[in-house]
Write a protein that holds these residues in place. Structure first.
Motif: not given
Length: 83
Positions: A10-22
């Motif tokens: 779940t952390f990896i999914q959230i972090y991936t989403l943050l990278l995409i937003v960035r």
């Protein structure tokens, strides 16, 4: 053990989403990365992205390191979910 793996996935999914937003926000040149919430997003994502920027420097003004970073996260996340 299942709880730990599920939490990490779940952390990896959230972090991936943050990278995409960035990455998407870099398309807007008027964003001031020193103002909140952009500064916090930059502080969270840049250390991970800088690891890949050392491997793949920007070519012709294009930074391909986020693609490699996201692909690696997806591979690790997929491997965790397969366990």
């Amino acid at each position: 053990m299942y709880l730990l793996i599920n939490t990490l996935a779940t952390f990896i999914q959230i972090y991936t989403l943050l990278l995409i937003v960035r990455v998407l926000l870099t398309w807007f040149p008027t964003i001031n990365w020193y103002n909140q919430p952009f500064a916090a997003l930059s502080q969270i994502t840049d250390p991970y992205l800088n690891l890949f920027r050392r491997i793949i420097p920007p070519l012709g003004g294009m930074d391909f390191s986020p693609m490699l970073a996201i692909i690696l996260l997806q591979v690790v996340g997929g491997g965790l979910q397969a366990v």
